[in-house]
Design an enzyme around this catalytic site. Sequence first.
Site, PDB file in Angstrom:
ATOM      1  N   LYS A  51      26.394  -3.276  -0.114  1.00  0.00           N
ATOM      2  CA  LYS A  51      27.863  -3.256   0.008  1.00  0.00           C
ATOM      3  C   LYS A  51      28.301  -2.665   1.340  1.00  0.00           C
ATOM      4  O   LYS A  51      29.486  -2.497   1.591  1.00  0.00           O
ATOM      5  CB  LYS A  51      28.465  -2.414  -1.120  1.00  0.00           C
ATOM      6  CG  LYS A  51      28.111  -2.863  -2.511  1.00  0.00           C
ATOM      7  CD  LYS A  51      28.689  -1.861  -3.525  1.00  0.00           C
ATOM      8  CE  LYS A  51      28.197  -2.161  -4.935  1.00  0.00           C
ATOM      9  NZ  LYS A  51      28.483  -1.044  -5.838  1.00  0.00           N
ATOM     10  N   HIS A  75       4.960   5.455  11.645  1.00  0.00           N
ATOM     11  CA  HIS A  75       4.486   5.406  10.266  1.00  0.00           C
ATOM     12  C   HIS A  75       3.505   6.579  10.111  1.00  0.00           C
ATOM     13  O   HIS A  75       2.295   6.392  10.009  1.00  0.00           O
ATOM     14  CB  HIS A  75       3.783   4.066  10.044  1.00  0.00           C
ATOM     15  CG  HIS A  75       3.546   3.692   8.609  1.00  0.00           C
ATOM     16  ND1 HIS A  75       3.715   4.578   7.562  1.00  0.00           N
ATOM     17  CD2 HIS A  75       3.140   2.516   8.056  1.00  0.00           C
ATOM     18  CE1 HIS A  75       3.414   3.958   6.432  1.00  0.00           C
ATOM     19  NE2 HIS A  75       3.071   2.716   6.703  1.00  0.00           N
ATOM     20  N   ARG A  80      11.502   4.007   3.642  1.00  0.00           N
ATOM     21  CA  ARG A  80      11.082   2.965   4.601  1.00  0.00           C
ATOM     22  C   ARG A  80      12.340   2.247   5.056  1.00  0.00           C
ATOM     23  O   ARG A  80      13.110   1.748   4.236  1.00  0.00           O
ATOM     24  CB  ARG A  80      10.088   1.997   3.976  1.00  0.00           C
ATOM     25  CG  ARG A  80       9.792   0.817   4.895  1.00  0.00           C
ATOM     26  CD  ARG A  80       8.584   0.027   4.483  1.00  0.00           C
ATOM     27  NE  ARG A  80       7.346   0.727   4.814  1.00  0.00           N
ATOM     28  CZ  ARG A  80       6.148   0.167   4.749  1.00  0.00           C
ATOM     29  NH1 ARG A  80       6.011  -1.075   4.363  1.00  0.00           N
ATOM     30  NH2 ARG A  80       5.065   0.874   5.065  1.00  0.00           N
ATOM     31  N   ARG A 136       0.801  -1.222   0.000  1.00  0.00           N
ATOM     32  CA  ARG A 136       0.000   0.000   0.000  1.00  0.00           C
ATOM     33  C   ARG A 136       0.837   1.277   0.000  1.00  0.00           C
ATOM     34  O   ARG A 136       0.596   2.196  -0.784  1.00  0.00           O
ATOM     35  CB  ARG A 136      -0.939   0.035   1.222  1.00  0.00           C
ATOM     36  CG  ARG A 136      -2.174  -0.787   1.050  1.00  0.00           C
ATOM     37  CD  ARG A 136      -2.577  -1.402   2.365  1.00  0.00           C
ATOM     38  NE  ARG A 136      -1.614  -2.424   2.715  1.00  0.00           N
ATOM     39  CZ  ARG A 136      -1.694  -3.684   2.314  1.00  0.00           C
ATOM     40  NH1 ARG A 136      -2.709  -4.065   1.590  1.00  0.00           N
ATOM     41  NH2 ARG A 136      -0.767  -4.568   2.635  1.00  0.00           N
ATOM     42  N   THR A 137       1.803   1.338   0.898  1.00  0.00           N
ATOM     43  CA  THR A 137       2.547   2.594   1.041  1.00  0.00           C
ATOM     44  C   THR A 137       3.333   2.885  -0.237  1.00  0.00           C
ATOM     45  O   THR A 137       3.289   3.990  -0.781  1.00  0.00           O
ATOM     46  CB  THR A 137       3.483   2.516   2.260  1.00  0.00           C
ATOM     47  OG1 THR A 137       2.708   2.105   3.395  1.00  0.00           O
ATOM     48  CG2 THR A 137       4.126   3.858   2.552  1.00  0.00           C
TER      49      THR A 137
HETATM   50  C1  NCD Z   1       1.965  -1.509   7.910  1.00  0.00           C
HETATM   51  C2  NCD Z   1       3.450  -1.263   8.056  1.00  0.00           C
HETATM   52  O1  NCD Z   1       4.232  -1.452   7.121  1.00  0.00           O
HETATM   53  O2  NCD Z   1       3.793  -0.838   9.150  1.00  0.00           O
HETATM   54  N1  NCD Z   1       1.564  -1.626   6.595  1.00  0.00           N
HETATM   55  C3  NCD Z   1       1.187  -0.489   5.935  1.00  0.00           C
HETATM   56  O3  NCD Z   1       1.983   0.367   5.644  1.00  0.00           O
HETATM   57  N2  NCD Z   1      -0.104  -0.356   5.652  1.00  0.00           N
HETATM   58  C4  NCD Z   1       1.431  -2.561   8.781  1.00  0.00           C
HETATM   59  C5  NCD Z   1       2.117  -3.881   8.894  1.00  0.00           C
HETATM   60  O4  NCD Z   1       3.062  -4.186   8.171  1.00  0.00           O
HETATM   61  O5  NCD Z   1       1.654  -4.666   9.721  1.00  0.00           O
END
Ligand code: NCD
Length: 313
Positions: free
Chosen positions: A89, A138, A110, A59-60
């Site tokens: 590396k 997040h 991320r 999703r993100t």
């Molecule tokens: C979440 C995450 O990556 O923290 N997913 C997301 O971005 N919707 C939740 C998860 O991984 O459980």
Amino acid sequence: MGSSTLRHIVRSQQFEPEWLDQLFLRAQELKQLKLKGGQWSKTLQGKRMNAFFYQPSTRTYFSFLAAMQALGGQVIGTENAGIFSSAAKGESLADSIKVLGSYGDVIVLRYPEAGGAKQAAAVSSIPIINAGDGPGQHPTQALLDVFTIGEHHQDTRKLVVTLVGDLANGRTVHSLVYLLAKMGVAKFIFVAPKLVGMRPNILQHVHDHGIPFEETESLDAAIAQSDVIYMTRIQKEYFGDRIEDYERCRGRFVITPDVLAGAPSSAILMHPLPRVGEITPEVDADPRAIYFEQAANGLYVRAALLEWVLEVW
Ligand code: NCD
């Protein structure tokens, strides 16, 4: 290198209510345009987003890319920076971030460790958006969560919000609680296996904001009084070789149609997704199940956010 005037998105405590109102207004405008089949204006033409993801994402990652492209911007990046970047590396995050600043206008990061986004923002020459930093935060998920809650309930200050699952390692619930604590809610209920209960510093934060909270292992009692039920997955990746602990937590709290029957008819059932058994598929048909709508809202909220970060508004 780093500049405090850059519009970094690092943690959800940074969002002010007036700013949220503006963001959500723009997100709603984009949503309505899209639902009516209209085109978005190309406000981000000539801008480039670097998507730098060290952990898996559906999703993100896709909603950020889709949002950027729909607004006329360009995207480059990797979904697996640990393999497809010089991180493989041994390059440090700081060095990678300094370099990526030359190739684009914003970095969506991320990272597998808490504090990664803050570290990146300290050295970056372009804005950093935290797309999840390990078990830390997040913040963009919290934005779309609060946007979604607002579509169903007028006043967050009246809401009983129940968060269920891995409250120790789940970054989505950390960001959401910080943001809702700032906006005010009637009560939080934290439902978690003892091993992964809500973090003491976050409980303290809630207390400091004068918001009552309960910690319980009784899901039925909690949802009977909830306006918002927010389920989360047990975060297997942070258990290391503690497989038995993980198995003990997984499957502890599951929403089935029978369980949801005990929730008020006006309640909403949310989940950041991916779900791995916390909500059975039969629940999807219940009008209170809004997690796919929640995920869809990620596109609009992230589009509005990209516009803000890139100073369109
Ligand atoms: C979440 C995450 O990556 O923290 N997913 C997301 O971005 N919707 C939740 C998860 O991984 O459980």
